[in-house]
Design a protein around this motif. Structure first.
Motif, PDB file in Angstrom:
ATOM      1  N   ASP B  57       0.860  -1.225   0.168  1.00  0.00           N
ATOM      2  CA  ASP B  57       0.041  -0.131   0.082  1.00  0.00           C
ATOM      3  C   ASP B  57       0.962   1.303  -0.154  1.00  0.00           C
ATOM      4  N   CYS B  58       1.388   1.605   1.156  1.00  0.00           N
ATOM      5  CA  CYS B  58       2.123   2.847   1.199  1.00  0.00           C
ATOM      6  C   CYS B  58       3.591   2.832   0.539  1.00  0.00           C
ATOM      7  N   ARG B  59       3.995   1.899   0.412  1.00  0.00           N
ATOM      8  CA  ARG B  59       5.431   1.548  -0.268  1.00  0.00           C
ATOM      9  C   ARG B  59       6.311   2.652   0.436  1.00  0.00           C
ATOM     10  N   GLY B  61       7.139   1.877   3.906  1.00  0.00           N
ATOM     11  CA  GLY B  61       7.572   1.353   5.267  1.00  0.00           C
ATOM     12  C   GLY B  61       6.726   1.680   6.445  1.00  0.00           C
ATOM     13  N   ILE B  62       5.276   2.138   6.201  1.00  0.00           N
ATOM     14  CA  ILE B  62       4.832   2.538   7.380  1.00  0.00           C
ATOM     15  C   ILE B  62       3.382   1.754   7.621  1.00  0.00           C
ATOM     16  N   CYS B  63       2.835   1.315   6.554  1.00  0.00           N
ATOM     17  CA  CYS B  63       1.387   0.712   6.797  1.00  0.00           C
ATOM     18  C   CYS B  63       1.506  -0.789   7.036  1.00  0.00           C
ATOM     19  N   GLY B  64       2.491  -1.420   6.695  1.00  0.00           N
ATOM     20  CA  GLY B  64       2.417  -2.965   7.276  1.00  0.00           C
ATOM     21  C   GLY B  64       1.737  -3.846   6.316  1.00  0.00           C
ATOM     22  N   CYS B  66       2.788  -4.621   3.052  1.00  0.00           N
ATOM     23  CA  CYS B  66       3.781  -5.644   2.305  1.00  0.00           C
ATOM     24  C   CYS B  66       4.345  -6.603   3.293  1.00  0.00           C
ATOM     25  N   CYS B  84       8.815  -3.149   0.880  1.00  0.00           N
ATOM     26  CA  CYS B  84       8.671  -2.315  -0.090  1.00  0.00           C
ATOM     27  C   CYS B  84       9.914  -1.213  -0.031  1.00  0.00           C
TER      28      CYS B  84
END
Ligand code: HEM
Ligand code: FES
Lengths: 210, 251
Positions: B57-59, B61-64, B66, B84
């Motif tokens: 999603d965010c790519r 490193g903050i959304c979790g 991937c 990501c």
């Protein structure tokens, strides 16, 4: 797991210290063995305290193995499809070998009881003479080798077990994590060195039949 | 860079998956790992094949979202890095890279590299609410928090719930995730009223979801992209023991 392991660890410390009495000679060691059976008398009958301790130990062993089997089964169920490629990142050898190591130790304990408690697997096997029996066994290289291998397995088991138990009982935190790990390693090494001193004293002739 | 990829392909939840080999000739070291997969997927789509499904999603490193197991390590070879944020410069020309989904009974594969992490949601739901007034932002000095507690709580709160801890754990345990949430709330004044019921309920939900039991091996914290420390599990155990053996949350 942590509590029953702790009980067995306390036993092992006492057992190791007791074994060191062998350096005080046959009378002292055999007398100590006799004392284990007469302690508390005449207030309690012969072998009361020892039998009670044996019951507690046996209970710990059974519960410890039960918990281990449950954990292993849960772990297997939790990953039905295996990884095709798998790389270890930081896990220790000790942590990885807990399950098979435990099996090896259990087999050793059975052999050990047949050797020095029931005396059926002991080359001398004289009742009431644990000193002579121990010396007779450890004079043979393959008995000493078997004990050495088993004791090293116990050492690894304790290295991870002590750390893990303290972590499970919530005794570790960011400041203490290192200290807890070092304590576990040092305790495991000291204990096993103490145990190993006996067979090696026999095989090198430091302790012998006098 | 020229790469050989061996990727887990699985049609659906019930499908039987297998590793399929692809080669890519034109990978730039500046690509992220996911961009490298994008390149592969564009090629697959052009040739009329099914693209490789993966979560993201965010790519940044903050959304979790991937996460995949790369050469046997969750999120790949770089420490404290999400998939990501992993770049192809960490690989070499000619490498073969194995790519697999998180493998856990509690995280069933939906398709290819995408797994269903609803089990984490069930743990969070079991944790319930915290009794704190809502509305306008509270006055900052109304509830003092000691600095060390604030730091440790914040560190635990950086967990993004990606599931790498479960993927890496030899026991398939979700304890690091659960411990991060317990530590984060249990250290703050706002988390106190439900502190002991929360730990028992979340552990129950964790076990019920089919995760394994923790044996303190530590692979979780080694692959965690946020570096959640193992001591959070000790904190969880402390609270759990107080709640059960200590009688703070009987039943
Ligand atoms: C070199 C190492 C060891 C030596 C020389 C040794 C020696 C002995 C001796 C002489 C006895 C019989 C004592 C008596 O009947 O008075 C005994 C009993 C026993 N040992 Fe060891 N031992 C060693 C290591 C271990 C280890 C590593 C374990 C456990 C993992 C263990 C578990 C036991 C148990 C359970 C008993 C029976 C206690 C009872 O029934 O009262 N020993 N040992
Ligand atoms: S895509 Fe959001 S953390 Fe990787």
């Amino acid at each position: 797991m942590a509590v029953t392991g702790g009980v067995m660890f306390v036993f092992l410390v006492a057992h190791m210290v007791g074994n060191l009495k062998i350096f005080a000679g046959p009378e002292a060691f055999n007398h100590y063995s006799e004392w284990l059976r007469t302690v508390g008398s005449p207030a309690v009958p012969y072998r009361t305290v020892l039998t009670l301790l044996e019951v507690v130990l046996l209970l710990s062993v059974v519960l410890h193995i039960t918990a281990a089997v449950q954990l292993a089964r849960r772990a297997r169920a939790a990953r039905p499809v295996k990884y095709r490629s798998r790389k270890r990142v930081q896990q220790s050898y000790a942590s990885r070998t807990m399950r098979w190591g435990g099996v090896i130790i259990a087999l050793f304990v059975i052999y050990h009881l047949l050797d020095l408690t029931f005396l059926v697997a002991n080359p001398a096997g004289v009742p009431g003479d644990p000193y002579g029996n121990a010396v007779a066994g450890f004079s043979t290289w393959y008995v000493t080798l078997a004990y050495t291998v088993a004791l090293i397995a116990v050492g690894f088991h304790l290295r991870h077990g002590l750390w893990s138990a303290l972590q499970t009982l919530g005794r570790s935190d960011d400041r203490r994590e290192r200290a807890v790990n070092v304590t576990a390693s040092v305790a495991a090494v000291l204990l096993i060195a103490g145990f190993l001193s006996v067979p090696f004293a026999v095989i090198t002739g430091l302790v012998g039949l006098r | 860079m020229k790469l050989t990829l061996r990727i887990w392909r699985q049609k659906g939840r019930d499908g039987k998956g297998r590793m399929v080999t692809y080669t890519l000739d034109d990978v730039s070291p500046d690509m992220s790992f996911l961009e490298m997969l994008d390149v592969l997927n564009e090629r697959l789509i052009l040739s009329g094949e099914e693209p490789v499904a993966f979560d993201h999603d965010c790519r940044e490193g903050i959304c979790g979202m991937c996460g995949m197991v790369i050469n046997g390590v969750a999120h790949g070879p770089e420490r404290a890095t999400t998939t990501c944020q992993l770049h192809m410069r960490h690989f070499s020309d000619g490498d073969t890279i194995d790519i697999e989904p998180w493998r856990s009974a509690a995280f069933p594969v939906i398709k290819d590299l995408v797994v269903d992490r609803s089990a984490f949601d069930s743990i969070i739901q079991a944790g319930g609410f915290i009794t704190a007034p809502t509305g306008a932002a509270p006055e900052a000095h109304a509830t003092p928090v000691p600095k060390p507690d604030a730091d440790a709580a914040f560190e635990a709160a950086t967990c993004i719930g990606c599931g790498a801890c479960v993927a890496a754990c030899p026991n398939g345990s979700g304890m690091l995730f659960t411990a991060a949430k317990i530590t984060h709330l249990g250290l703050l004044p706002q988390g106190q009223p439900e502190r002991y019921s929360r730990v028992v309920d979340m552990i129950d939900a964790h076990d019920e979801a089919g995760f394994g039991g923790c044996t303190n091996i530590g692979e979780c914290t080694a692959v965690c992209p946020k570096g959640i420390p193992l001591e959070t599990i000790s904190h969880l155990n402390r609270d759990y023991l107080s709640a059960t053996a200590g009688g703070k949350h009987p039943e």
